[in-house]
Design a protein around this motif. Structure first.
Motif, short mmCIF file in Angstrom:
data_model
loop_
_atom_site.label_atom_id
_atom_site.label_comp_id
_atom_site.label_asym_id
_atom_site.label_seq_id
_atom_site.Cartn_x
_atom_site.Cartn_y
_atom_site.Cartn_z
N SER A 67 -37.42 73.85 45.49
CA SER A 67 -36.45 74.80 46.01
C SER A 67 -36.80 76.23 45.59
N SER A 114 -40.07 79.36 49.08
CA SER A 114 -39.66 79.57 50.47
C SER A 114 -40.77 80.36 51.14
N ASP A 123 -39.62 72.13 40.77
CA ASP A 123 -38.58 72.06 41.79
C ASP A 123 -38.99 72.90 43.00
#
Length: 218
Positions: free
Chosen positions: A74, A77, A72
């Motif tokens: 997400s 960053s 994933d």
């Protein structure tokens, strides 16, 4: 025995997670394949089930090859999650590291691909370039080998890069036997193009007629 450690991250894709075990595990006992997570705890898959591994990041410190399947995005960053950063620090210098699909994002976020050639799934090329401009991204190939770092494109390209490693480690005869066992093509060069939308535009052309299930053409 060559030790392969597979690092399963949150949101891991089950198909790609299983590729190292299926391919290296068919190589006539030349490899030991073990799975771990970044903190030793279960992780969710991108399907409707959890993945539980028997090992934590300490496994990476004794691995000869580390494989990072897709996960994933997400999680990634401007900085790596603490657990993932700590897990990657466990990898010894000189260890061979392989990413499949979005696994390259973890390596790039850790700075391991700066100034080096790499690839990932062609659909994510623009996102990858925006996040990691220091990486020499080539989204048009199945995999890239740059010394001890190998990055591969999406899904089945993980099969290609693992077969390539068996071929490099033990020769074509063993790699061909493994490919036959796995019922996959024995060789697709890393320089072969990914089927990106620019190379394979949508078509309304009629597909060739397929034989009946269980039947082959003569």
């Amino acid at each position: 025995m060559h030790r392969v450690a597979v690092l399963a991250l949150d949101g891991v894709y089950p198909f790609e997670l299983g590729i190292p075990q299926r391919v290296f595990g068919s190589a006539e006992s030349r490899y030991e394949i073990t799975t771990c997570t970044a903190d030793g705890k279960p992780v969710r898959s991108d399907a409707d089930f959890m993945i539980s591994a028997d090992h934590g990041p300490e496994l990476l410190s004794s691995a000869d090859t580390v494989v990072i399947p897709p996960f994933d995005l997400s999680l990634i960053s401007s900085e790596l999650p603490t657990e993932l950063a700590g897990a990657l620090r466990q990898i010894r210098p000189g260890t061979r590291i392989v990413s499949i699909c979005t696994g390259a994002f973890a390596l790039a976020a850790a700075g391991m691909l700066d100034g080096r050639p790499a690839t990932t799934h062609w659909r994510l090329a623009e996102k990858f370039r925006d996040m990691f401009p220091a990486v020499q991204l080539d989204p048009d190939v199945l995999f890239v080998e740059d010394g001890d770092l190998l990055t591969s494109a999406g899904a089945a390209s993980g099969l290609d890069v693992c077969l390539h490693l068996i071929r490099s480690d033990h020769g074509s005869d063993l790699a061909n036997r493994v490919a036959r066992t796995c019922v996959v093509p024995p060789f697709r060069d890393g320089g072969q193009a990914q089927p990106s939308s620019s190379r394979f535009p949508n078509s309304q052309a009629r597909a060739p007629q397929q034989p009946e299930p269980g039947r082959t053409r003569t």
